[in-house]
Design an enzyme around this catalytic site. Structure first.
Site, PDB file in Angstrom:
ATOM      1  N   GLU A  91       0.784  -1.227   0.000  1.00 44.20           N
ATOM      2  CA  GLU A  91       0.000   0.000   0.000  1.00 44.20           C
ATOM      3  C   GLU A  91       0.820   1.283   0.000  1.00 44.20           C
ATOM      4  O   GLU A  91       0.347   2.309  -0.486  1.00 44.20           O
ATOM      5  CB  GLU A  91      -0.929   0.008   1.226  1.00 44.20           C
ATOM      6  CG  GLU A  91      -1.994  -1.085   1.210  1.00 44.20           C
ATOM      7  CD  GLU A  91      -2.994  -0.896   0.079  1.00 44.20           C
ATOM      8  OE1 GLU A  91      -3.460   0.239  -0.129  1.00 44.20           O
ATOM      9  OE2 GLU A  91      -3.273  -1.882  -0.633  1.00 44.20           O
ATOM     10  N   SER A 491     -51.031 -25.595  38.639  1.00 42.64           N
ATOM     11  CA  SER A 491     -50.817 -25.992  40.034  1.00 42.64           C
ATOM     12  C   SER A 491     -49.404 -25.751  40.521  1.00 42.64           C
ATOM     13  O   SER A 491     -49.159 -25.788  41.736  1.00 42.64           O
ATOM     14  CB  SER A 491     -51.170 -27.470  40.215  1.00 42.64           C
ATOM     15  OG  SER A 491     -52.552 -27.674  40.009  1.00 42.64           O
TER      16      SER A 491
END
Length: 848
Positions: A91, A491
């Site tokens: 780069e 229950s």
């Protein structure tokens, strides 16, 4: 003549100087104009990129990752020189010498563009300029952006060192495949750390910034290889590699995860499941979406991987067994185009593209390739075609009737494979093996059950959730039924009514009338029933919860007041607000399994508040702890040496939500529910207390139980509530799930007798009548009850909970007194039938 010549050149020089002056003035003006209102480059000194948040199990194993941008930050001093050299060569080969911009590069790019008439335009941005573009500017191609980029790059070079700038670059850059930064990219492409990368692999990473969207390692393999070799050549020419290394590395083929050359890092992680997704849901609310997905959090979960596997397996087995017993074949509803069936690559590709559950151990997607007279040939994902192929025999389909997906109508029971499947149908299959030696027998059809459920287990003392399964398969449905599904607990809610009663001067031997109840409501006459449809007369409190008597529970709630019941339910966190209707004493109001299991933990730990958590600790990207669940204080951990035989003393500093004696009394009664009641299917080597729950029409079935250290709960029901059938109960569907899980949990964590708190005394009573017995009494009906000190019932004239217009109540042990008839039964035994039929008499249905 000379004068004319000098005058001519003088004029030219003047024009050049003037032009240069105005050009410089123009350029300076342009730079001055664009230098105003630029974003501050100084913010980059506090760079905090979006990084992956990672979740680890309690044992430190990485189990999941969450990120918007898959990035792992690495300091520049931990980046190998090879990686730095590769990116600089690719780069910006003059990176370490230029002032932020490269004039030679700019002029070279400009000349190349002019010479080609604009057909060849290459970038001339330095690494510093790319940092400014990525962080502070847009990516549009314009003169304005380029000028700003140059200005900011020059400024940044005066603020940060070259290594600091490179650190920003290698951590921020996008390298394709949703990988941001070099660490994530090394994992994505090679499943390696940075230090493990070879030169050709480092060169490939450095090749990607030029065109990460186009440089796909499979679709553009040749182009990526060319670019990689260009980077290797630059590294050689820049002196980072010798010629022999360059030539050897350039000859190597392009090998990546995407080409199947390395195992995928993502595939090595466990499949995402309900547990880690619930962490995402909770922490996204706690810390915010941006911080969770980009803050680089390190999250230590409470998960026990072995118990999580057992929880998932146990629930999946129960759901599949129930679904298979219904004998209905629905299939997946997916198909593969007929023209793809003749081409293996085509049908495999089509199968892979379908969204099917792949997180069920042993199950594989498959497609029906052809249907014969009795059997069907299938192609199976991940299994090579061999010999005559893979077949589903007729015997594997004869359990089911096909269901029309549009009308819901059922066809006749299948006899051959073609009755259930057709060519192109996508199915799920599992290998059936021999129980004797594990050898392969045949492939068998599977389907995701229509019925669903949830399971959760946690430590009763710390609140650490050890396992959570929110459905049959996370990949088939991400809805977490353990935390998100609002269901009627039935229950299983009754213990909270009994807890409120025990704190309201009831005892386990208090007599409660079990008789018919009729209540006028705005919706009409309400006449609740026991599940048996029978009445049992005056009955001890213990028997009421052991046998889950609805009518007794309603009388208790009416006696102490539903406001009192609501206060307890809300204190335990079962509800935010419980409506004070008597039906809610039977669990009619909806809540979640998560809340119910957490509430039961407070019964198990002696009545102290415990907050359930899926997370032990959260650290930020810098390792600072920003959340810790356990706030208890160790009072003796500062001692240099502990006394022999003494463990650490922990101050729980927790709020008490239930009296310790009440918690033990309730636990003792719930042990009875497991030993003699609807939870009697529990079969474990340690004491267990618990309660089943089955709602009206069996739309939901529950079981929540606990040992001395672990509480676990299960519910099963359809997502759109409807009856599970006449034979569906918490004890038949959920108890087996509890058993399977707790066997593993007990093997790992053990269990003891439940701790008896101080402040009470023991009394032996008859558990069927509630009558006090002598201290030396023994027999199957004799039980030692723990009574609170100061609670001395009047055993001759006990308090009886009746209400609802009940007449004079005959106590169980008084049955036979007064007007009575003595009869001889068919077996020759003598029985006394009182004038009033009541609990414990033949007229009421026989001895209980």
């Amino acid at each position: 003549m000379l004068r004319v010549i000098l005058s001519f050149f003088g004029a030219i020089f003047s024009w050049v100087v003037t032009a240069a002056f105005f050009a410089a003035l123009t350029v300076g003006g342009i730079f001055w104009i664009y230098s105003r209102d630029l974003p501050s480059h100084e913010t980059l000194a506090q760079y905090a990129p979006k990084t992956i948040s990672r979740i680890y199990s309690a044992e430190g194993q990485l189990i999941d990752e969450f990120a918007e941008e898959r990035r792992l930050f690495v300091p520049i001093d931990e980046v190998p020189d090879l990686i730095k050299q590769a990116f600089v060569s690719a780069e910006d080969k003059n990176f370490y010498s230029h002032p932020g911009y490269d004039l030679r590069g700019i002029l070279g790019a400009a000349y190349e563009a002019l010479a080609s008439g604009g057909s060849s335009v290459r970038g001339a941005s330095t690494i510093t300029q790319q940092v400014m573009k990525n962080f502070l500017l847009s990516s549009d191609r314009s003169v304005e952006r380029k000028v700003k980029e140059l200005i900011l790059a020059a400024r940044l070079e005066r603020t940060l060192t070259k290594d600091q700038i490179l650190e920003l670059y290698v951590n921020e850059i996008f390298l394709g495949q949703n990988s941001f930064g070099i660490v994530a990219a090394a994992q994505t492409y090679f499943n390696k750390s940075l230090t493990e990368l070879a030169p050709h692999e480092a060169a490939m990473l450095a090749a990607m910034p030029q065109a990460p969207g186009r440089y796909h390692p499979v679709r553009a393999k040749e182009r990526v290889t060319e670019r990689r070799n260009y980077v290797l050549r630059e590294m050689w020419q820049n002196g980072y590699l010798d010629q022999a290394t360059y030539e050897a590395e350039a000859r190597l083929p392009l090998r990546t995860v995407q080409n199947g050359d390395f195992p995928s890092f993502q595939r090595q992680l466990p499949p995402r499941d309900y547990f880690t997704d619930e962490i995402r849901r909770q922490l996204s609310l706690e810390f915010g979406q941006d911080e969770f997905f980009g803050g680089g959090l390190t999250i230590r979960a409470t998960l026990d991987p072995d118990l999580q596997t057992e929880a998932a397996t146990a629930l999946q087995q129960a759901l599949e067994d129930f679904d298979r017993n219904r004998g209905v074949w629905r299939g997946t509803g997916e198909t593969v185009a007929p023209e793809a069936l003749a081409d293996e690559a085509a049908w495999r590709g089509a199968l892979w593209d379908l969204r099917l559950p792949r997180d069920i151990p042993g199950w594989r997607p498959a497609v029906v390739l052809e249907v014969g007279a009795s059997d069907a040939r299938i192609g199976i994902e991940g299994i090579e075609e061999a010999g005559p192929g893979h077949w589903l025999p007729a015997a594997d389909v004869q359990w089911a009737r096909p269901q029309d997906r549009e009308t819901g109508q059922l066809g006749p029971r299948a006899q051959v494979a073609g009755d259930l499947v057709q060519p192109g149908d996508v199915v799920l299959v599992r290998a059936m093996t021999s129980d004797a030696d594990g050898s392969f027998l045949r492939w068998t059809l599977r389907q995701v059950p229509e019925v669903q459920g949830g399971f959760m287990a946690m430590d009763v003392n710390t609140g650490r959730v050890l396992a959570m399964q929110g459905g049959f398969s996370y990949e088939s449905s991400v809805f977490n039924r353990a935390t998100q599904a609002q269901r009627q607990p039935g229950s299983s809610f009754k213990p909270f009514v009994y807890a409120a009663a025990l704190d309201s001067n009831y005892t386990p031997a208090t007599i409660v009338v079990d008789e018919a109840i009729s209540i006028n409501t705005p919706q009409g006459l309400w006449e609740p029933q026991n599940s048996s449809g029978r009445y049992y007369g005056p009955t001890p409190l213990r028997t009421g919860i052991e046998q889950s008597r609805n009518l007794m529970t309603i009388r208790i709630a009416d006696d102490i007041g539903m406001e009192r019941v609501a206060e307890y339910a809300e204190s335990f966190g079962v509800y935010d607000a419980l409506s004070p209707f008597l039906a809610n004493a039977l669990g009619a109001q909806e809540t979640t399994l998560f809340k119910m299991v957490a509430a039961y933990a407070m019964f198990a730990n002696g009545g102290e508040r415990v907050e359930p958590t899926l997370v032990d600790r959260v650290q930020d990207r810098r390792g600072r702890t920003v959340y810790r669940h356990d706030q208890r204080v160790c009072q003796t951990c500062g001692m240099q040496a502990m006394p022999a035989g003494q463990g650490p003393v922990i101050d729980t500093n927790r709020e008490r939500v239930l009296d310790a004696v009440t918690a033990y009394q309730l636990t003792s009664m719930l042990e009875g529910a497991v030993e003699r009641g609807s939870g009697s299917g529990v079969d474990l080597p340690v004491p267990i207390a618990g309660k089943t729950g089955t709602t009206n029409d069996a739309k939901d079935v529950w079981f929540i139980g606990y040992s001395s250290n672990i509480v676990a709960g299960c519910y099963i029901g359809y997502d759109q509530p409807r009856s599970l059938g006449e034979r569906a109960f918490g004890g038949t569907l959920c108890v087996p799930v509890f058993n399977a899980f707790m066997r593993e949990a007990v093997a790992e964590y053990g269990g003891t007798e439940f701790k008896v708190p101080p402040g009470g005394y023991w009394v032996k009573i008859d558990r069927l009548t509630g009558q006090r017995l002598s201290d030396d009494a023994s027999g199957p009906n004799v039980i030692a009850e723990y009574f609170r000190e100061g609670m001395d019932p009047d055993w001759l004239a006990p308090y009886v909970v009746a209400g609802f217009g009940d007449d004079v109540v005959i106590l169980p042990w008084e049955a036979g007194a007064g007007t009575a008839t003595s009869v001889t039964t068919s077996t020759g035994e003598t029985r006394v039938i009182p004038g009033r039929t009541d609990f414990g008499t033949m007229s009421s249905g026989g001895l209980y």
